[in-house]
Motif scaffolding. Structure first.
Motif, PDB file in Angstrom:
ATOM      1  N   UNK A  30      37.873  26.130 -21.925  1.00 23.24           N
ATOM      2  CA  UNK A  30      36.884  26.872 -22.715  1.00 23.24           C
ATOM      3  C   UNK A  30      35.656  26.035 -23.056  1.00 23.24           C
ATOM      4  N   UNK A  31      34.561  26.776 -23.294  1.00 20.64           N
ATOM      5  CA  UNK A  31      33.307  26.189 -23.762  1.00 20.64           C
ATOM      6  C   UNK A  31      32.937  26.895 -25.068  1.00 20.64           C
ATOM      7  N   UNK A  32      32.621  26.109 -26.090  1.00 24.20           N
ATOM      8  CA  UNK A  32      32.109  26.679 -27.346  1.00 24.20           C
ATOM      9  C   UNK A  32      30.582  26.634 -27.282  1.00 24.20           C
ATOM     10  N   UNK A  33      29.956  27.789 -27.456  1.00 22.58           N
ATOM     11  CA  UNK A  33      28.496  27.881 -27.364  1.00 22.58           C
ATOM     12  C   UNK A  33      27.906  28.179 -28.734  1.00 22.58           C
ATOM     13  N   UNK A  34      26.904  27.384 -29.091  1.00 21.67           N
ATOM     14  CA  UNK A  34      26.092  27.635 -30.283  1.00 21.67           C
ATOM     15  C   UNK A  34      25.004  28.612 -29.828  1.00 21.67           C
ATOM     16  N   UNK A  35      25.139  29.870 -30.231  1.00 23.49           N
ATOM     17  CA  UNK A  35      24.246  30.918 -29.716  1.00 23.49           C
ATOM     18  C   UNK A  35      22.871  30.811 -30.382  1.00 23.49           C
ATOM     19  N   UNK A  36      21.828  30.745 -29.557  1.00 28.01           N
ATOM     20  CA  UNK A  36      20.456  30.679 -30.073  1.00 28.01           C
ATOM     21  C   UNK A  36      19.772  32.049 -29.998  1.00 28.01           C
ATOM     22  N   UNK A  37      20.041  32.802 -28.946  1.00 28.17           N
ATOM     23  CA  UNK A  37      19.410  34.116 -28.762  1.00 28.17           C
ATOM     24  C   UNK A  37      20.412  35.070 -28.115  1.00 28.17           C
ATOM     25  N   UNK A  38      20.291  36.348 -28.460  1.00 31.45           N
ATOM     26  CA  UNK A  38      21.046  37.394 -27.767  1.00 31.45           C
ATOM     27  C   UNK A  38      20.107  38.573 -27.552  1.00 31.45           C
ATOM     28  N   UNK A  39      19.939  38.971 -26.312  1.00 34.30           N
ATOM     29  CA  UNK A  39      19.127  40.141 -26.013  1.00 34.30           C
ATOM     30  C   UNK A  39      19.799  41.404 -26.541  1.00 34.30           C
ATOM     31  N   UNK A  75      39.764  20.168 -19.974  1.00 36.37           N
ATOM     32  CA  UNK A  75      39.761  20.298 -18.514  1.00 36.37           C
ATOM     33  C   UNK A  75      38.434  20.844 -17.970  1.00 36.37           C
ATOM     34  N   UNK A  76      37.451  21.017 -18.841  1.00 39.91           N
ATOM     35  CA  UNK A  76      36.169  21.585 -18.397  1.00 39.91           C
ATOM     36  C   UNK A  76      35.401  20.570 -17.553  1.00 39.91           C
ATOM     37  N   UNK A  77      34.912  21.037 -16.394  1.00 39.35           N
ATOM     38  CA  UNK A  77      34.162  20.143 -15.502  1.00 39.35           C
ATOM     39  C   UNK A  77      32.723  20.601 -15.291  1.00 39.35           C
ATOM     40  N   UNK A  78      32.440  21.883 -15.521  1.00 44.12           N
ATOM     41  CA  UNK A  78      31.122  22.417 -15.164  1.00 44.12           C
ATOM     42  C   UNK A  78      30.069  22.214 -16.243  1.00 44.12           C
ATOM     43  N   UNK A  79      30.481  21.989 -17.488  1.00 43.37           N
ATOM     44  CA  UNK A  79      29.514  21.952 -18.582  1.00 43.37           C
ATOM     45  C   UNK A  79      29.814  20.788 -19.517  1.00 43.37           C
ATOM     46  N   UNK A  80      28.723  20.304 -20.144  1.00 43.34           N
ATOM     47  CA  UNK A  80      28.852  19.230 -21.117  1.00 43.34           C
ATOM     48  C   UNK A  80      28.155  19.630 -22.409  1.00 43.34           C
ATOM     49  N   UNK A 138      35.060  28.483 -18.847  1.00 41.36           N
ATOM     50  CA  UNK A 138      33.888  27.852 -18.236  1.00 41.36           C
ATOM     51  C   UNK A 138      33.353  28.580 -17.002  1.00 41.36           C
ATOM     52  N   UNK A 139      34.218  29.276 -16.273  1.00 44.80           N
ATOM     53  CA  UNK A 139      33.772  29.963 -15.073  1.00 44.80           C
ATOM     54  C   UNK A 139      32.798  31.102 -15.332  1.00 44.80           C
ATOM     55  N   UNK A 140      32.698  31.541 -16.568  1.00 43.48           N
ATOM     56  CA  UNK A 140      31.792  32.641 -16.910  1.00 43.48           C
ATOM     57  C   UNK A 140      30.621  32.169 -17.771  1.00 43.48           C
ATOM     58  N   UNK A 141      30.426  30.855 -17.789  1.00 43.53           N
ATOM     59  CA  UNK A 141      29.300  30.255 -18.515  1.00 43.53           C
ATOM     60  C   UNK A 141      28.302  29.740 -17.477  1.00 43.53           C
ATOM     61  N   UNK A 142      27.059  30.214 -17.570  1.00 46.80           N
ATOM     62  CA  UNK A 142      26.047  29.918 -16.564  1.00 46.80           C
ATOM     63  C   UNK A 142      25.064  28.870 -17.074  1.00 46.80           C
ATOM     64  N   UNK A 143      24.606  28.014 -16.185  1.00 49.24           N
ATOM     65  CA  UNK A 143      23.592  27.023 -16.549  1.00 49.24           C
ATOM     66  C   UNK A 143      22.228  27.692 -16.596  1.00 49.24           C
ATOM     67  N   UNK A 144      21.451  27.391 -17.626  1.00 52.64           N
ATOM     68  CA  UNK A 144      20.063  27.870 -17.719  1.00 52.64           C
ATOM     69  C   UNK A 144      19.135  26.703 -17.379  1.00 52.64           C
ATOM     70  N   UNK A 145      18.261  26.884 -16.376  1.00 50.56           N
ATOM     71  CA  UNK A 145      17.391  25.773 -15.950  1.00 50.56           C
ATOM     72  C   UNK A 145      16.482  25.306 -17.085  1.00 50.56           C
ATOM     73  N   UNK A 146      16.120  24.029 -17.070  1.00 52.45           N
ATOM     74  CA  UNK A 146      15.296  23.444 -18.129  1.00 52.45           C
ATOM     75  C   UNK A 146      13.940  24.135 -18.256  1.00 52.45           C
ATOM     76  N   UNK A 147      13.407  24.654 -17.142  1.00 53.40           N
ATOM     77  CA  UNK A 147      12.084  25.257 -17.177  1.00 53.40           C
ATOM     78  C   UNK A 147      12.033  26.633 -17.818  1.00 53.40           C
ATOM     79  N   UNK A 148      13.177  27.142 -18.233  1.00 51.40           N
ATOM     80  CA  UNK A 148      13.258  28.505 -18.762  1.00 51.40           C
ATOM     81  C   UNK A 148      13.644  28.437 -20.236  1.00 51.40           C
ATOM     82  N   UNK A 149      12.775  28.960 -21.121  1.00 47.24           N
ATOM     83  CA  UNK A 149      13.111  28.981 -22.541  1.00 47.24           C
ATOM     84  C   UNK A 149      14.296  29.916 -22.786  1.00 47.24           C
ATOM     85  N   UNK A 150      15.099  29.582 -23.790  1.00 46.57           N
ATOM     86  CA  UNK A 150      16.329  30.350 -24.022  1.00 46.57           C
ATOM     87  C   UNK A 150      16.048  31.796 -24.425  1.00 46.57           C
ATOM     88  N   UNK A 151      14.942  32.031 -25.148  1.00 46.41           N
ATOM     89  CA  UNK A 151      14.681  33.404 -25.592  1.00 46.41           C
ATOM     90  C   UNK A 151      14.351  34.319 -24.403  1.00 46.41           C
TER      91      UNK A 151
END
Ligand SMILES: [Zn+2]
Ligand SMILES: [Zn+2]
Length: 216
Positions: A30-39, A75-80, A138-151
């Motif tokens: 699992x990945x715990x996410x601190x949510x900043x925005x939700x559409x 055991x998470x490998x895809x995210x830090x 983790x398999x359902x958590x996607x990386x957001x590129x640095x050039x894209x603001x979270x909002x």
């Protein structure tokens, strides 16, 4: 379990109100996410109103989630911790059927698990992104590129993929014509995506009221 703040509907007819919901402990994958925005998606409204079937309440909708990784399982490998990530319309699937193995988890033969209002594989009811934190495998958590603001990244997780997928499927690109019916929440995404893919884009509308927006 962790209690987190959320906006949730107390019933099919009630307004969304500030309340608390439970999130599971962070398991190995699992990945715990601190949510900043939700559409906000119209599906959120349909679901809490019971338009698509009875729900269990309180129900926190939201499946266009963007945030920052706060904790990862052993055991998470895809995210830090600190990664900028997003979660869309699904948070789980069987992982074993032919469709899951092919990377088409949305067509999981056992049924994919929706981000909210769905029975997860551990039997709990999922709760969405109108909250401060979410725990997702983790398999359902996607990386957001640095050039894209979270909002601006958040709406891509549902409205964006909904238009991106058919454009890719049908090969939108240079030398192809794409017509988009309506320049709305999804339509404007389709226009921008198809244009970026190199297609010639036409907007079909009942009036010319949005002509300037379309050209821009
Ligand atoms: Zn949606
Ligand atoms: Zn499956």
């Amino acid at each position: 379990m962790h209690t987190v703040n959320a906006y949730a509907a107390p019933s099919a007819t009630g307004d969304l109100i500030p309340t608390t919901i439970e999130r599971r402990d962070v398991g190995p994958h699992d990945v715990l996410i601190d949510i900043k925005f939700a559409g906000i998606c119209h599906s959120d409204i349909h679901t809490v109103r019971g338009d698509w079937g009875p729900q269990s309440y309180p129900l926190a909708p939201g499946h266009e989630i963007a945030g920052v990784v706060a904790e990862v399982g052993s055991a998470v490998t895809r995210h830090r911790v600190g990664d900028r990530v997003g979660v869309g319309c699904m948070v789980n699937s069987c992982g074993e059927c032919a469709n899951c193995q092919a990377g088409e988890e949305q067509f999981c033969l056992a049924g994919n698990t929706g981000t909210y209002g769905a029975v997860d594989r551990d039997g709990t009811i999922t709760q969405g992104g109108y909250s401060t934190h979410v725990v997702v495998t983790e398999g359902f958590v996607l990386r957001i590129p640095d050039g894209l603001d979270l909002d601006v990244a958040a709406p891509l997780l549902c409205a964006g993929i909904t238009t991106y997928s058919p454009l890719r499927h049908w090969g939108a690109g240079p030398g192809r014509n794409v017509a988009v019916v309506g320049l709305g929440g999804l339509g404007h995404m389709a226009v921008k995506l198809a244009h970026a893919m190199g297609a010639t884009v036409t907007v079909l509308s009942q009036s010319l009221k949005k002509q300037e927006d379309g050209l821009r």
